[in-house]
Design a protein around this motif. Structure first.
Motif, PDB file in Angstrom:
ATOM      1  N   GLY A 469       0.857  -1.196  -0.023  1.00 18.38           N
ATOM      2  CA  GLY A 469       0.146  -0.099  -0.302  1.00 18.38           C
ATOM      3  C   GLY A 469       0.838   1.215   0.058  1.00 18.38           C
ATOM      4  N   VAL A 470       0.231   2.408   0.112  1.00 16.33           N
ATOM      5  CA  VAL A 470       0.599   3.776   0.519  1.00 16.33           C
ATOM      6  C   VAL A 470       1.293   4.053   1.766  1.00 16.33           C
ATOM      7  CG1 VAL A 470       0.510   6.134  -0.075  1.00 16.33           C
ATOM      8  CG2 VAL A 470      -0.799   4.442  -1.527  1.00 16.33           C
ATOM      9  N   TYR A 471       2.508   4.399   1.920  1.00 18.57           N
ATOM     10  CA  TYR A 471       3.194   5.124   3.047  1.00 18.57           C
ATOM     11  C   TYR A 471       3.643   6.507   3.085  1.00 18.57           C
ATOM     12  CZ  TYR A 471       3.379   0.063   4.320  1.00 18.57           C
ATOM     13  OH  TYR A 471       3.293  -1.087   4.558  1.00 18.57           O
ATOM     14  N   MET A 472       3.431   6.879   4.138  1.00 19.55           N
ATOM     15  CA  MET A 472       3.944   8.214   4.200  1.00 19.55           C
ATOM     16  C   MET A 472       5.073   8.166   5.559  1.00 19.55           C
ATOM     17  SD  MET A 472       2.065  10.364   2.414  1.00 19.55           S
ATOM     18  CE  MET A 472       0.896   9.934   1.341  1.00 19.55           C
ATOM     19  N   GLU A 482       3.915   5.454   8.466  1.00 20.25           N
ATOM     20  CA  GLU A 482       2.592   5.179   8.535  1.00 20.25           C
ATOM     21  C   GLU A 482       2.064   4.699   7.259  1.00 20.25           C
ATOM     22  OE1 GLU A 482      -1.601   7.366   9.661  1.00 20.25           O
ATOM     23  OE2 GLU A 482      -0.063   8.578   9.866  1.00 20.25           O
ATOM     24  N   GLN A 483       1.326   3.650   7.489  1.00 21.16           N
ATOM     25  CA  GLN A 483       0.667   3.080   6.294  1.00 21.16           C
ATOM     26  C   GLN A 483      -0.979   3.691   6.013  1.00 21.16           C
ATOM     27  OE1 GLN A 483       0.228  -1.271   5.807  1.00 21.16           O
ATOM     28  NE2 GLN A 483      -0.765  -1.030   3.749  1.00 21.16           N
ATOM     29  N   MET A 484      -0.925   4.173   4.819  1.00 24.19           N
ATOM     30  CA  MET A 484      -2.363   5.124   4.825  1.00 24.19           C
ATOM     31  C   MET A 484      -3.483   4.090   4.574  1.00 24.19           C
ATOM     32  SD  MET A 484      -1.517   8.186   4.461  1.00 24.19           S
ATOM     33  CE  MET A 484      -0.547   7.555   5.872  1.00 24.19           C
ATOM     34  N   PRO A 485      -4.726   4.360   5.206  1.00 26.47           N
ATOM     35  CA  PRO A 485      -5.851   3.453   5.187  1.00 26.47           C
ATOM     36  C   PRO A 485      -6.449   3.501   3.942  1.00 26.47           C
ATOM     37  CG  PRO A 485      -6.422   5.662   5.960  1.00 26.47           C
ATOM     38  CD  PRO A 485      -4.931   5.687   5.907  1.00 26.47           C
ATOM     39  N   TRP A 486      -5.785   4.130   2.692  1.00 23.57           N
ATOM     40  CA  TRP A 486      -6.458   3.924   1.360  1.00 23.57           C
ATOM     41  C   TRP A 486      -5.288   3.580   0.379  1.00 23.57           C
ATOM     42  CZ3 TRP A 486      -3.324   7.468  -1.089  1.00 23.57           C
ATOM     43  CH2 TRP A 486      -2.804   8.479  -0.211  1.00 23.57           C
ATOM     44  N   PHE A 487      -5.743   3.378  -0.657  1.00 25.38           N
ATOM     45  CA  PHE A 487      -4.860   2.973  -2.040  1.00 25.38           C
ATOM     46  C   PHE A 487      -5.153   3.636  -3.032  1.00 25.38           C
ATOM     47  CE2 PHE A 487      -3.061   0.413  -5.305  1.00 25.38           C
ATOM     48  CZ  PHE A 487      -1.483   0.454  -4.983  1.00 25.38           C
ATOM     49  N   VAL A 501      -6.851   9.940  -5.648  1.00 25.15           N
ATOM     50  CA  VAL A 501      -7.839   9.261  -6.336  1.00 25.15           C
ATOM     51  C   VAL A 501      -7.858   7.831  -5.935  1.00 25.15           C
ATOM     52  CG1 VAL A 501      -8.541   8.511  -8.911  1.00 25.15           C
ATOM     53  CG2 VAL A 501      -7.591  11.030  -8.244  1.00 25.15           C
ATOM     54  N   PRO A 502      -8.907   7.453  -5.340  1.00 29.69           N
ATOM     55  CA  PRO A 502      -8.973   5.946  -4.722  1.00 29.69           C
ATOM     56  C   PRO A 502      -8.715   4.906  -6.157  1.00 29.69           C
ATOM     57  CG  PRO A 502     -10.683   7.018  -3.833  1.00 29.69           C
ATOM     58  CD  PRO A 502      -9.971   8.090  -4.889  1.00 29.69           C
ATOM     59  N   PHE A 503      -8.109   3.852  -5.822  1.00 27.74           N
ATOM     60  CA  PHE A 503      -7.780   2.943  -6.995  1.00 27.74           C
ATOM     61  C   PHE A 503      -8.753   1.897  -7.391  1.00 27.74           C
ATOM     62  CE2 PHE A 503      -5.714  -1.170  -8.913  1.00 27.74           C
ATOM     63  CZ  PHE A 503      -5.352  -0.383 -10.085  1.00 27.74           C
ATOM     64  N   TYR A 515      -6.662  13.671   2.274  1.00 29.88           N
ATOM     65  CA  TYR A 515      -6.397  13.191   3.632  1.00 29.88           C
ATOM     66  C   TYR A 515      -5.465  13.892   4.465  1.00 29.88           C
ATOM     67  CZ  TYR A 515      -4.717   9.281   6.961  1.00 29.88           C
ATOM     68  OH  TYR A 515      -4.731   8.613   8.118  1.00 29.88           O
ATOM     69  N   ASP A 516      -5.571  14.122   5.562  1.00 30.96           N
ATOM     70  CA  ASP A 516      -4.716  14.909   6.513  1.00 30.96           C
ATOM     71  C   ASP A 516      -4.024  14.071   7.134  1.00 30.96           C
ATOM     72  OD1 ASP A 516      -3.922  16.561   8.778  1.00 30.96           O
ATOM     73  OD2 ASP A 516      -4.967  18.169   7.768  1.00 30.96           O
TER      74      ASP A 516
END
Length: 567
Positions: A469-472, A482-487, A501-503, A515-516
């Motif tokens: 997934g996506v990480y910040m 932190e891994q994001m709760p969205w992809f 843009v959700p996949f 997302y903040d």
């Protein structure tokens, strides 16, 4: 066998009249797209994702001489990234024509299916092993026909499926987008090897710069992408992204209603971009075929100027917009202060450097030899100098290294080994302090937030599927990940929030959310019920104030649009 196929194809090419070849155009004769995707299951970070498009891609421009000369220098298939062993399916009913016929390339193993009723053949390349099929065997659409592999037979180098659609005589390649039913623009929102997807010929800037509008490719025809002026520059010159100035979007934007505004007409234009600091200003590259395109400035408070700002391409701009950087002669680049006209000529070995946010230091890298996917990465030296070229020095060196500015004082270093493991480090260039952030496998899409606090990326095919997934990464006050709760595909909105843009590869129209990172607030901004839009080719940009989004809208006639708040 290779010579036999070549002779057969040459005989067919001379025997068939031009009108017969034209009648073979699947896009013209097929009433609908009759094929399904060649990979089993739904696209996603643990299955398969879009990699390289068909046609006039940036990858073909950079590696056409090595890999694609037989296909007029263009990428004559579509690449789908996936781990070795992913099941592949027949895209349509047909028969097995060849199994492991090396005259078609695509090692280590390949499969060719013949779809007589469609007038087409398909090739599955870089397979894990020899398919357990027999020439002449019938297959039905959706049947498993093989397993994906890696062209380097390592399953860690660059695992992917190379998929082609050809005419029955194998002499002509056809764009898979024309015959495979899929939401290609949705697939392109995250996953491609890089953006923009296509190489822009600045003497014909609207030609072959979209997923849908790509040419048929003829075996051993003349090279089609031997351009004089291009955007983006080739791999040997292309810089890493410039830093962005810190910014904060006012809270009122969070409750505003976003709407669509059409900016251009007549399908203009690919790869437009915002001014780095003037929030209402964007640059459009356009012009008639046969002459060098111009750069036009568009102010959203006014109209598109009839007078071009300058010949294309647009120079690279510093984070503040105060400086322009462009190639000069031989190994030199020119750094120009826009307001005063002061210029510096700096020897960077031909690389285009980037400036830090205070416009004091240049950053670039030089590799010892060309970077070729699948081969051991050459040593790369990271260079810095004062803006005028003085005090040039190497600040880091390692095979497979890349570097980009985070802010005035810090550089993000990325290194990749031959097992596709990426290590992130932060270099404080004034003190020489080097801090390791971490190592991740299958990392892509690295970007730095405006102001430099956060670093973002995504990873595929992790041992624990939940970890894909996506990480910040927060790089200030101690490293935290932190891994994001969205992809999905994302762009920085301000210094600590993103648009994404959700996949949703099954959806034609796109959704926009924010997302903040500080609060975890996940907010819907635009849904298909509010405004129907589709970001073409996965390419979109956020304005300097974080308030507007610029893109070509594939949901209409590919004009430029902005999504903006109604205040």
């Amino acid at each position: 066998m290779r010579l036999y196929h070549a002779l057969v194809i040459m005989v067919l090419l001379f025997a068939l009249p031009a009108v017969s070849l034209a009648q073979l155009d699947a896009a013209d004769i097929l009433p609908e797209k009759p094929m399904i995707m060649p990979a089993a299951g739904q696209a996603g970070p643990n299955t398969w994702m879009f990699g390289q498009a068909y046609g006039n891609t940036t990858g073909a421009y950079n590696f056409g001489d090595q890999w694609y000369r037989a296909g007029q220098g263009l990428h004559f298939g579509v690449d789908l990234s996936m781990p070795c062993g992913t099941q592949l399916v027949a895209v349509a009913d047909g028969i097995v024509q060849f199994v492991d016929d090396k005259s078609f390339g695509s090692d280590p193993h390949n499969l060719i299916l013949r779809h007589e009723e469609l007038g087409l053949t398909t090739l599955y390349g870089h397979l894990l092993n020899k398919p357990n099929l027999i020439p002449g065997q019938s297959v039905q659409q959706g049947d498993v026909v093989g397993l994906s592999g890696d062209p380097d037979s390592t399953c860690v180098s660059r695992p992917h499926l190379h998929f082609e659609v050809r005419s029955l005589d194998y002499s002509r390649w056809i764009n898979p987008v024309d015959v495979i039913e899929a939401n290609w623009d949705s697939l392109a929102t995250i996953g491609p090897f890089g953006y923009p997807l296509f190489q822009q010929d600045l003497e014909n800037p609207r030609q072959w710069v979209s997923l849908e509008e790509q040419p048929d490719i003829y075996l051993w025809g003349r090279v089609l992408n031997n351009y004089n002026y291009v955007s983006p520059p080739g791999n040997s010159a292309r810089p890493e992204p410039a830093p962005q100035m810190a910014r904060d979007v006012p809270e009122v934007m969070d409750t505003a209603v976003y709407s669509l505004r059409q900016v251009t007409s007549d399908g203009c234009c690919a790869n437009a971009q915002w001014h780095p600091t003037a929030a209402n200003t964007l640059y459009v590259t356009d012009g008639p075929a046969g002459s060098l395109a111009g750069v036009f400035e568009y102010n959203l408070n006014g109209v598109l100027s009839d007078n071009q700002l300058r010949p294309a391409p647009l120079p690279y701009l510093s984070a503040s917009g105060a400086h322009e950087i462009e190639p000069f002669i031989n190994a030199f680049v020119k750094v120009r202060h826009v307001a005063s006209g002061t210029e510096y000529q700096v020897n960077t070995g031909g690389r285009i450097p980037t400036l830090n946010t205070e416009n004091s230091q240049l950053l670039w890298y030089v590799t010892e030899s060309a970077v070729v996917p699948g081969q051991t990465r050459p040593n790369t030296s990271i260079y810095m100098s004062d803006i005028n070229g003085e005090n040039t020095r190497v600040v880091y060196a390692e095979p497979g290294a890349f570097a980009m500015w985070m802010d005035d004082d810090r550089i993000l270093l990325t290194t990749r080994n031959d097992s596709r493991e990426y290590t992130l480090r932060v270099l404080e260039w004034r003190t020489g302090t080097l801090t390791e952030i971490g190592m991740w496998k299958e990392m892509r899409g690295i970007s730095v937030a405006p102001g430099g606090r956060y670093v973002s990326f995504y990873v595929n095919w992790q041992e624990d599927p939940a970890a894909s997934g996506v990480y910040m990464v927060d790089t200030l006050g101690g490293i935290s990940v932190e891994q994001m709760p969205w992809f999905g595909g994302w762009r920085w909105r301000d210094s600590d929030s993103v648009y994404y843009v959700p996949f949703q590869p099954e959806q034609q129209y796109h959704t926009l959310r924010t997302y903040d990172l500080a609060t975890g607030d996940d907010r819907l901004m635009v849904s298909p019920e509010l405004a129907q839009f589709t970001i073409a080719d996965g390419y979109w940009q956020v304005s300097a104030d974080g308030a507007r989004i610029l893109f070509q809208n594939a949901a209409d006639d590919r004009n430029l649009y902005v999504l903006e708040p109604e205040l």
